[in-house]
Design an enzyme around this catalytic site. Structure first.
Site, mmCIF file in Angstrom:
data_model
loop_
_atom_site.group_PDB
_atom_site.id
_atom_site.type_symbol
_atom_site.label_atom_id
_atom_site.label_comp_id
_atom_site.label_asym_id
_atom_site.label_seq_id
_atom_site.Cartn_x
_atom_site.Cartn_y
_atom_site.Cartn_z
ATOM 1 N N LYS A 53 9.429 43.485 15.916
ATOM 2 C CA LYS A 53 8.800 42.560 15.046
ATOM 3 C C LYS A 53 9.618 41.257 14.783
ATOM 4 C CE LYS A 53 5.079 46.671 14.050
ATOM 5 N NZ LYS A 53 4.932 47.235 12.733
ATOM 6 N N GLN A 97 5.773 48.274 6.914
ATOM 7 C CA GLN A 97 5.713 49.696 8.648
ATOM 8 C C GLN A 97 5.843 50.863 7.713
ATOM 9 O OE1 GLN A 97 6.760 48.710 11.501
ATOM 10 N NE2 GLN A 97 5.984 50.696 11.805
ATOM 11 N N ASP A 120 -1.968 43.005 9.535
ATOM 12 C CA ASP A 120 -1.810 44.010 10.174
ATOM 13 C C ASP A 120 -3.594 44.728 10.188
ATOM 14 O OD1 ASP A 120 0.181 45.296 11.251
ATOM 15 O OD2 ASP A 120 0.721 46.508 9.339
#
Ligand code: NAP
Length: 285
Positions: A53, A97, A120
């Site tokens: 990412k 994460q 997200d």
């Protein structure tokens, strides 16, 4: 023989478009969009995801900040780090994460991320906005699936769509996105009886389970469009999806491979979300 949906090519096209928009912003004297990625602990899979990412954001010309915390970090310390990123005017997107170590409550951390920086799309306000059909930040994998359907020119309206898996990050949101596009949607899970009788009805089948070989050729309809989100290791150690790809490709009209199907879209959509947050942030500043 069905056509293989090239998720790598689709993702590259999105990433190239994001990169060119970032170049235009910088050429016009703008600040670089910035994605902050937080990792806690040493989970090897999480480390790979995070590295990818961060690299993808940099490759798109963005700033990318990695906050690397030991597994021993306390929940309060993590909350205060996230609050700092929320308040930082130079940061546009914040991603923590998952999974987090068991002493940290993931829900509390997700709730702490500013909804406007929630790249997200996991914050309850973004989830609620999606359910209400309002403007929101879409979760990356479901957004990537819809992008692939559009790119392939698949008509969604009026179709029977079956989604297997009811997670908050994939199954439920993708079912809602298909419903919003006027598919007739059935959501299946581990208690669904006679799964094959449901999946054989599907014009569009999305599998997000994590069970190699769950879907065999006798469980799909002739001409079905199949999107396989599953990421599993086969007995011989290869990465594979939930669908028996070799068995189903002859019967499907379109099918995603694993790897190289839905997977690459997730990071592409993350970059798109970061750019979206940046634009809103700058416009609102
Ligand atoms: P998850 O939280 O792991 O949940 C799995 C879902 O599958 C649950 O809803 C479960 O039902 C259902 N299920 C389990 N066994 C089943 C069976 N035999 N028949 C029907 N349904 C069954 O889901 P997730 O986080 O969405 O992950 C699913 C898969 O997608 C994993 O392999 C994951 O690695 C992969 N994934 C890939 C990406 C990507 O970027 N490509 C992104 C996210 C996830 P219950 O609710 O009844 O338990």
């Amino acid at each position: 023989m069905g056509k293989i949906i090239d998720g790598k090519a689709a993702a590259s096209a999105v990433r190239a478009r994001v990169k060119s928009e970032v170049e235009n912003i910088i050429a016009a004297g703008g600040r670089k969009p910035c994605l902050a990625v937080v990792i806690v602990g040493d989970d090897p899979a999480s480390r790979i995801y995070v590295r990818n990412k961060v690299a993808a954001a940099r490759e798109a010309g963005m700033e990318s900040r990695l906050e690397d915390l030991p597994a021993s970090v306390s929940q309060d310390e993590l909350i205060s780090l996230v609050n700092g990123l929320n308040a930082d005017p130079e940061v546009d997107g914040v991603l923590v994460q998952l999974p987090l170590p068991s002493h940290i409550d993931e829900s509390i951390i997700i709730d702490t991320i500013a909804p406007s920086k929630d790249v997200d799309g996991f914050h309850p306000l973004n989830v609620a906005a999606l359910q209400l059909g309002r403007e929101c930040i879409l979760p990356c994998t479901p957004a990537g699936i819809i992008h692939l359907l559009y790119r392939e020119g698949v008509q969604i309206e009026g179709k029977r769509a079956v989604v297997i898996g009811r997670s908050n990050i994939v199954g439920k949101p993708v079912a809602k996105l298909l419903l919003d596009r006027h598919a007739t949607v059935t959501l299946c899970h581990s208690r669904t009886r006679d799964l094959g009788s449901v999946t054989r009805e599907a014009d569009i089948l999305v599998t997000a389970v994590g069970h190699a070989g769950l879907i065999s050729a006798d469980m799909i309809k002739e001409g079905a469009v199949i999107l396989d989100v599953g990421m599993n290791r086969s007995a011989d150690g290869h990465l594979c999806g939930d669908v028996d790809f070799e068995g189903c490709i002859g019967k499907a009209s379109l099918i995603t491979p694993v790897p190289g199907g839905v997977g690459p879209m997730t990071i592409a959509m993350l970059l798109q979300n970061t750019l979206k947050c940046y634009k809103r942030h700058v416009e609102g500043a």
